[in-house]
Each structure stands twice: as C-alpha cells, then as structure tokens.
Design an enzyme around this catalytic site. Structure first.
Site: not given
Ligand SMILES: Cc1cc2nc3c(=O)[nH]c(=O)nc-3n(C[C@H](O)[C@H](O)[C@H](O)COP(=O)(O)OP(=O)(O)OC[C@H]3O[C@@H](n4cnc5c(N)ncnc54)[C@H](O)[C@@H]3O)c2cc1C
Ligand SMILES: Cc1cc2nc3c(=O)[nH]c(=O)nc-3n(C[C@H](O)[C@H](O)[C@H](O)COP(=O)(O)OP(=O)(O)OC[C@H]3O[C@@H](n4cnc5c(N)ncnc54)[C@H](O)[C@@H]3O)c2cc1C
Lengths: 478, 421
Positions: A49, A172, A336-337, A401, A441
């Site tokens: 961003h 943990v 977060e973003s 692919c 694969c």
C-alpha cells in the site's frame, strides 16, 4: 537463556528476527505451525500500500509509508518479487468526489509521494477495463504488489543465515515471569528469554494477556478471495480499489506478481481464530462487487479461492512497544492491513526497542543479502543448458502449469528453513499453484519429499499436523 | 537445429495411433515427445477392463490396449523420447522441449500433431466454499495414486461428479477397502457412460444423487466431512436440503479440460465449446501443417474413437509431408451445430480434400429421448436417424460421403441438429 524469543514466524516476527540479527544477540523464533508463513501472511491481498489510507499521525501511517519506501531495495537485497505497478482508488459516484479529495489530502499529509487525481478520460486510457461508472480516481504511483510468501520466507531465511534459531511445531501455551526475563511453556518444553516479542498475529491478544493486566482483544476479520488464471492477469495493470461509497468498502482487483488476477477481500468479523474457510456468501460478494470498479472480470477463470484473517484490534492501530507492566515484553499486535507493507519498518522498530532494552552491539558478520530459489525461466537457453548439465534435475519439469523443475523443488527442500510439506514447496516454488491446482504434480512432489527427507509416503503432509495425503496402502484394511 | 517431418506432442493413445498411421503411409521421419516415464498416456492408470471393444473386438485393460499400439510403434522403429516436456510450439513449427539428458532443445517440424490429452477440472474452478484441507483430490490424481503407486488416499469417500473417472474410482476405492458413501452430480443426468453407472455404482449399492452438489467442506488439516444439497434448475443449492456426510476424502470428477496451453501459444484458434482447436476435415488447425487429435481436440469417452481419429490425423499429416494434398479450391462447407448439438469436429470441410468417408463427431447438450439426429444440406434434410436416447455423456457421430458432397456444388452449410419425434 535466550536474549530474545519471538513468538510467531509470520512476516512481523520474521522481519523483527531479521533486523535483530544485525546485532550480537541470541535469538529464537517459536512457531506453532510446521513452517514460516502459515498464518495471515500467507493469505492476504499482497499489496504494498502507498499509505494514504491510515489516519494522519498514526503509527500505522508512519510505518506504512516507511515500509513502502523500503520495499524496492529490500526486494533486491533479499531476492523476492516486488512490482511497483501503482494503484487507483476509483470513485464511481460524482457525489463521492469529496471522499477522493479527502483521501488525497490524507495521503499527502502522511508523506505519500506522487499522489494525484485522474479524471475519467485518463483513467480509461490507463485501464481500459475500468467500470463505465468510474468518474475519477486517486492515482498512487508508489503502490505496488509483492509476493507475500517470499517476502516472509526471505526475511526468515536471512535471519536464520545470520544466526537466529527457528523452532517449528512449537506452540507457546503459558508465559511466566522469572528473574531477569520470562519462561515460556510450550508443547515442546520450556524456553527462557530476557525479552519476548509477541508477533502472534490473530493470537497476539492471548499472548499479551498472559503477561499484562491491561487486556486487549483481537477480532479475526475474515477476507475471502478468488484467484484467477494467468490468462486473466492482464485484465488490469494497476491495483484497483473502490472508494468507500454506498456499496461499503468495496472489492479490489489486482494483478499479482506472478501474473494472476486477484479479486477480494470481504470483511466479516468471526469468532474462530482459525476460521479460514471461505463461505458461499463471501465468495458471492467478491464476485458481484468486483464489477463496481472493473468491468468484465473473467470470473470463469477462477482457479482457487481462499480466506485470510485480519488481526483487528478495536483502535485500528498497530500496537508496537514494550508493555509498561511487563518489562522486556514487546508487543507487535494488531498488525492488520497494511501489515505486510509495513513489515520492513515494523522489524526495524521492534529491533530498535530491543536494542534499547538489552544494549545490543552490532553483529560484524551480518550479511544483509539472500539469494532466492533460482527460477530457470530467467536464464538464457545457454545458461539453462549449462545448469541442466551440472544439475540434471533442472531439466525435469514437475509442475506442468507453472513449469517448476525438480531442481527448484530440491533447492526449496534443502535450503535453510527448507520446505517439509507440499504447501511448503508450493509457497517457495509455486509448484501446485497453477491452473490444475496440484492435480498433476502432487504425487510427484510427494515422491521427491519422501526421498529427500527420508520420510514414509504416509508421513508426507499438505501442511504439517494431520494433513497427510495418503493414509495407507491398497487393501491394507481388508 | 534438428528437423523432423512429423513431431507428435504426447505419447498417449492419440499420439501413438497418429504415429503408426503416418509411418504406414510412408513417412519415416517421425518423433514422439512424451513427458511421462512411459508411453501410453492416461491409459496406464486405467487398469479396469473395457477398452478396445470396437478396435480389437475384445475387452482389454487400459495398459493392455496401450501395449498393442506401443508394440506397433516399436516394431515400426518410430523414434520417441520419454521424460521430455514440450515447453513451446512456435507459429512456424519450432518445437522447444526439455529433459534431463539433453537439456532444452529445439526441433524444426514440417508438421506437428497435437496429442496432449486433457487435464481435470479442480475444486478451485468450481469455487466450492469451505476450508482447504488435505483429502480433496481430482479423481484422476487419486486413480494414479491407487493404480500406479499403490497408496490409499483415504478410507471414507464422497465423490462429486459422475464423470467416468469418478464412477470408475468409486468401484476401485471400494475394491481397495474404502467406503464410498455417495456420488453427487450437479446435473439432472450423469456425465458418464451408462455402463459405468451400472457396473461401478449399482453393482456395489453406491447411491447416485442427481441434481446435488457439495456446498461445504469441513476440516482444518485433513477433510472431516462435507455437506451436499439439492440444486434447482439453475444449479443453485436449495436451502433446507442439506445433508452432512462424514468423510476423509472427496474425489472430484467434474469435467476434463483439453490441455491446450501449447496450442494457444502457437496461435491455434480454439473452440470456446470444446476448449480444443477448431479443425477442418483433415483435423488440421488454422495453422497449416498443425493437426490435432484425441482428448486435446475434444474430450472422448472411448479410446477406440481416439485411435480412429488419431489414425486419420496421422494419415493427413503424412499426406501433407508427401505433398499429396489436393490444394484447396477455396470451397469450404461450414458445419452448423444447432438445437441440442453443441459442437462438431470438424467444424469446416473442404470437400476436395476429404476422404471418401468422413466421421463427424459431436456431443449433445441435454438428454433427449426418442429423437432424431438430422442432417441438413443447406435447407434440405438429407438424413434422419432415430435414437431411443442421446445424452451429453456419450459422444455421437454422423458419416458424410465425399461423392455426395461433391454432387452439391453450391452447398454452403451442413446443419446437424436434434429433432424431437
Ligand atoms: C484479508 C486480508 C488482506 C490483507 N491485505 C494486505 C495488503 O494488501 N497489504 C498489506 O500490507 N497487508 C495486508 N494484510 C495484512 C497482512 O497480511 C498482515 O498484517 C500480516 O500478514 C500480519 O503478519 P503477522 O506476522 O503479524 O501475523 P501472521 O502472519 O498471522 O503470523 C503470526 C504467526 O504466529 C503464530 N502463532 C500464533 N500463536 C502462536 C503461539 N501461541 N505459539 C507459537 N506461534 C504462534 C502463527 O501460527 C503465525 O504463523 C491483509 C490481511 C488480510 C487478512
Ligand atoms: C479415468 C479414465 C477412464 C477411462 N475409461 C475408458 C474406458 O473404460 N474405455 C475407453 O474406451 N476409454 C476410456 N477412457 C478414455 C481414454 O482413455 C482416453 O480418451 C484416451 O486415453 C485419450 O487419449 P489421448 O492420447 O488423447 O490422451 P492421453 O491418454 O491423456 O495422452 C496424452 C499424453 O500427452 C502427454 N503430454 C501432454 N502434454 C505434454 C507435453 N507438453 N509434453 C510432452 N508430453 C505431453 C501426456 O503425458 C500423455 O501421455 C478413460 C479415460 C480416463 C481418464
């Protein structure tokens, strides 16, 4: 006793580990999963961003812009894919134009460079598939796209090469204060450290609340995505966001660094911190809403869908710092973003804090670069043939692919912090990420893993734990 | 750069039959390129009976059927390379391939025969929501694990899709000790051969639920269960019809996609219906000297027809090499599939270049009972064949005669359609 223990090998923990490894420090990363990049860092939009979104003056804004600026150099140093393709926030209703202006102003205040508003005519020239409703857009040339797996893996590998220890399958469960530090109880025994970094993603509140009286709550906010075939990858060149409007937050449409097209995410608050299941409603929302900004998205070309969980904290701010009531315990929570974008800066900030606490000295042996897995497609035919002559495995295609060779898979398995599962191989090499989604694969990759790691085929998993691929041999139960 | 008259991409039944017929017609410079460790293609994992009823008038297993063609290829001394992946075909027929021994190399071909077969549609293409645990396989992948490697993918199985591979795998998994709980099919009819439904499901008491689909996938590490629901006529799940099944394995048999990335790269024009190349009477694509046959051209159910079609492709490629092809007078007759007929292979015919008899293959889009398969030359109906039932799961054909076409000098369009009685 370790100097530092980092909980979590996502992009935050890995960045912190890498930056700490610049110093003479005995550090260890504890990760409950079998590999790095198994949490939110593996399932997100993968956008670097630009930094116009976060509130002026917030830590989020500062680290976002810093992280974005660091990404190009870091991608060269650590050899991961990053493309500065630019991003557009598209306004589809004239009356929302003030929203666009506000975003521009916020971005300028945050220090984002090159921002400007483009009008419809220019917009259509830039992106012929933009919605017919689009009136204008905020253009951010510094916006980019990144490979989230390789960013995370590269940071961890580089930390490892500079002496940081990693322990996987280590969860943990409790933290105790002891003389001069903390004792962490894990499913693999106790570990002690002078400092602890809490980079546990959506579980960071649980870790935080083990040592602090000032409790925090993290809500997993799910985002569903569809990923489209490479044949759809050119549908847009830049990352297309929707300006929040009457449809809510909107769905982004973006090429990925590997040439696919990604469409998503939703934003749905849930309870389960491992609830990464997509839902019909979520996928339908993605499919219908993407048309608001981009027309004719070739949704018949979807090759997979997935969901990731944002570690949403009420204040919508990164919580990074030493806890006042728990000296030596450093939170890296609420990431977060734009956490992925910010990670290089988050790593520096955490390392700075720890350096202050432990009075660390520089590590004279620190090597700040790392070579990724060689992609033979970047070589000339002569170079490629020289490589195959030396290592014939590079002449053997395993994933039809994505055209991944056995040589790349061997490299993925045998390098530091190497792959142990099919997903581990997939994140490092892309084998199985293409249009047939590993149908071709997976038996071949399983055989390679089994041979190279001397594991029984029954022990080969998709992603550790109980995710085995085959459960027995024919007629073994009759 | 090495040069060959005919380079065949893929050593499955299509590639093998094309090679044999081209050689028999008199071309010596032929090379088959195959990425797998042996010739025979998908047949190597089809260890069940039922192959060759048309070609050899006996029931063979897949590997046995393949072995007959492989023997001919060996006896005729046709060259082939295994473990060799074709990576690119250029518009001017330069084939780029790679293997461990020779590295990456190029070959100039006079003609190319595309015989790459097909791949299976994946879960992703269906966009089924839920978790992404281990235990979800395409039926062909499971078939390979079980039949070629001897591993059980799971114990309690649900199958989505009633394509032939799914049906065959329902029986195979049962033989190997697994419990197959149900086969769910989205459409109101099965996509597989009738005989497979009887021999693979009915004989083992495995229920087939038509108009059903999977709406949820459970299990974070390994699959623990799925939910199926009935769908309405538009394929949308009907709320309230959900049924949960505990299972550790979901096999998907939801369609095959011709594997045409190489063809597209070369500039071959594709049919949006078959996802295979558009071809003329010679099974030649829009690129002169590039032919296609077998599953890469359109998905077949019966290998016998693959061999037959590929034999024609091989002969036509040989004729091209030997300069025997009559040059086209420009007269081109279009095939026009309508009213229930989804496509035809070929899609155009040059009558001056066609064999005395030409088989036109096609599939229908729905189940039709007591209907006619009708052929029109422009507006004139010239044949009408009564069929008790036609279904999308079984390939149909009509035959055209060269003589007859030549006797209609102004013919522009041949229409093939289903007419209800
Ligand atoms: C839908 C969505 C879209 C996003 N899009 C973008 C974007 O476009 N750009 C961007 O910059 N950011 C984006 N983000 C944000 C970004 O993905 C995250 O901020 C970042 O990945 C967080 O990394 P992390 O290391 O903090 O957490 P994680 O990657 O979740 O890592 C935490 C790790 O801690 C481990 N752990 C947890 N508890 C324990 C324990 N008790 N013991 C041991 N280990 C433990 C977990 O297993 C996990 O591996 C998005 C996020 C989501 C969900
Ligand atoms: C599970 C299953 C069950 C069936 N059951 C029956 C039955 O009961 N009776 C019956 O008559 N028919 C049956 N069929 C149908 C029949 O087997 C197929 O139609 C036939 O195998 C198709 O032949 P092909 O040569 O076109 O394709 P394939 O057999 O798929 O061969 C294609 C070959 O091309 C190779 N290839 C592809 N790409 C490349 C590349 N880039 N480079 C090099 N090589 C490449 C592949 O490795 C493969 O060997 C069944 C098919 C399947 C899948």
């Amino acid at each position: 006793m370790y100097d530092v223990i980092i909980i979590g090998a996502g992009v935050s923990g890995a960045a912190a580990a890498r930056e700490l490894s610049r110093y003479q420090v005995k550090a260890c990363v504890l990760e409950k999963e079998e590999d790095v990049c198994c949490g939110t860092s593996k399932a997100n939009s993968a956008i670097a961003h630009a930094g116009y979104d976060a509130a002026n003056g917030s830590l989020m804004a500062k680290l976002n812009v810093q992280g974005n600026k660091m990404m190009a150099q870091l991608s060269k140093d650590l050899d991961f894919e990053f493309i500065q393709n630019g991003s557009l926030v598209v306004c589809t209703e004239e009356e929302n134009r003030p929203g666009l202006e506000a975003l521009l102003e916020r971005g300028i205040k945050n220090g984002v460079e090159g921002l400007r508003i483009v009008e419809r005519e220019e917009l259509v020239e830039m992106e012929p598939n933009i919605s017919d409703e689009a009136v204008a857009a905020l253009y951010a040339p510094t916006g980019g796209i990144v490979c989230p797996f390789n960013l995370n893996i590269a940071l961890a590998e580089n930390a490892c090469a500079n002496g940081v220890e990693f322990r996987f399958n280590t969860q943990v469960e409790e933290i105790e204060r002891i003389q001069g530090g903390y004792r962490l109880k894990t499913n693999q025994g106790d570990v002690e450290a002078k400092c602890v970094v809490n980079a546990a993603g959506v579980f960071a509140d649980e870790i935080h609340n083990m040592v602090s009286e000032k409790k925090i709550t993290i809500i997993p906010r799910r985002g569903d995505y569809c990923l489209l075939d490479k044949t759809a990858g050119n549908h847009v060149k830049r990352t297309i966001f929707a300006l929040p409007g009457k449809y809510g937050k909107g769905i982004l449409v973006s090429p990925t660094v590997h040439g696919n097209l990604i469409v998503g995410p939703t934003a749905i608050d849930i309870q389960d911190k491992e609830g990464t299941n997509t839902t019909r409603a979520g996928l339908d929302e993605v499919i219908t809403k993407c048309a608001n900004t981009v027309k004719n998205v070739p949704l018949r070309q979807v090759i997979t869908s997935f969901a990731g969980l944002r570690a949403h904290e009420e204040g919508h701010e990164f919580l990074i710092g030493e806890l006042p009531d728990a000296p030596g315990f450093v939170d890296c929570a609420g990431i977060e973003s734009p956490g992925l974008t910010s990670s290089p800066a988050i790593g520096c900030m955490v390392a700075e804090i720890i350096k202050g606490i432990l009075d660390l000295k520089e590590n004279p042996d620190f090597v700040g670069t790392r070579k990724g897995i060689l992609n033979p497609e970047t070589l000339s035919m002569e170079e490629r043939n020289a490589l195959i002559k030396e290592k014939p495995a590079y002449g053997n295609i395993i994933c039809r692919c994505e055209m991944v060779t056995e040589g790349e898979i061997l490299d993925a398995i045998h390098r530091p912090l190497g792959a142990k599962s099919l997903d581990g191989v997939k994140r490092r090499t892309r084998a199985g990420m293409g249009r047939c989604q590993a149908g071709f694969c997976s038996p071949r990759t399983m055989e390679i893993l089994s041979r190279e790691l001397s594991m029984d085929m029954m022990e080969i998993t998709k992603s550790g734990g109980k995710s085995s691929f085959v459960v027995g041999t024919n007629k073994d139960q009759i | 750069m090495k040069a060959y008259d005919i380079v065949i991409i893929g050593g499955g039944p299509a590639g093998l039959a094309a090679a044999v017929s081209a050689k028999e017609k008199g071309v010596d410079s032929i090379l088959i390129l195959e990425r797998d460790k042996e010739l025979g293609g998908i047949l190597n994992q089809c260890i069940h009976n039922g192959f060759g009823l048309h070609t050899f008038k006996e029931e063979l297993t897949g590997p046995e059927y393949a072995a007959r063609f492989i023997k001919q290829v060996l006896d005729l001394g046709i060259e082939y390379k295994l473990h060799t992946m074709v990576m690119d075909i250029s518009h001017d027929k330069v084939v780029t391939a790679m293997n461990r021994e020779e590295g990456m190399f190029t070959i100039q071909a006079k003609t190319v025969i595309l015989a790459m077969g097909c791949r299976e549609r994946s879960r992703g293409a269906l966009n089924i929501p839920g978790y992404r645990p281990a235990g979800i396989y395409s039926a062909g992948t499971a078939q390979r694990l079980v039949n070629r490697e001897g591993f059980m993918p799971g114990r309690e199985v649900v199958i989505l899709g009633s394509g032939d591979i799914g049906l065959i795998m329902a029986r195979r998994m049962t033989f190997e000790g697994a419990k197959v709980k149900v086969v769910a099919e989205l459409m109101p009819y099965s996509g597989g051969l009738k005989r497979n439904i009887v021999q693979c499901l009915d004989d083992y008491g495995i229920p087939l639920k038509l108009s059903h689909t999977v709406v949820e996938i459970r299990g974070k590490e390994r699959l623990t269960g799925i939910t199926i629901a009935e769908v309405d006529s538009k394929g949308k799940p009907i709320p309230g019809t959900e049924e949960d099944y505990d299972c550790d394995t979901l096999l998907l048999s939801v369609g095959l996609i011709p594997e045409n990335e190489l063809s597209r790269g070369a500039g071959v024009e594709m049919s949006p219906i078959t996802s295979g190349p558009l071809v003329n009477e010679s099974l030649e694509t829009n690129i002169e000297g590039v032919f296609a046959c077998g599953n890469v051209l359109h998905v077949h159910d019966l290998v016998d027809f693959v061999s037959e079609e590929a034999g024609a492709a091989g002969r036509n490629a040989a004729a091209f090499v030997m300069g025997e092809r009559r040059t086209s007078q420009g007269r081109e007759i279009k095939l026009n599939p309508i009213e229930g007929v989804r496509y035809t292979v070929p899609s155009v015919i040059h009558p001056d270049q066609m064999d005395d008899k030409l088989t036109v293959r096609f599939r229908v889009g729905n189940v039709y009972k007591n209907c006619y398969i009708s052929v029109y030359f422009d507006d004139e109906r010239i044949s009408r064949r009564k069929r008790p039932v036609v279904a999308p799961g079984e390939m149909e054909e009509i035959k055209l005669e060269r003589e007859k076409l030549l006797s209609y000098p102004d013919l522009k369009t041949i229409t093939v359609k289903i007419e209800e009685a």
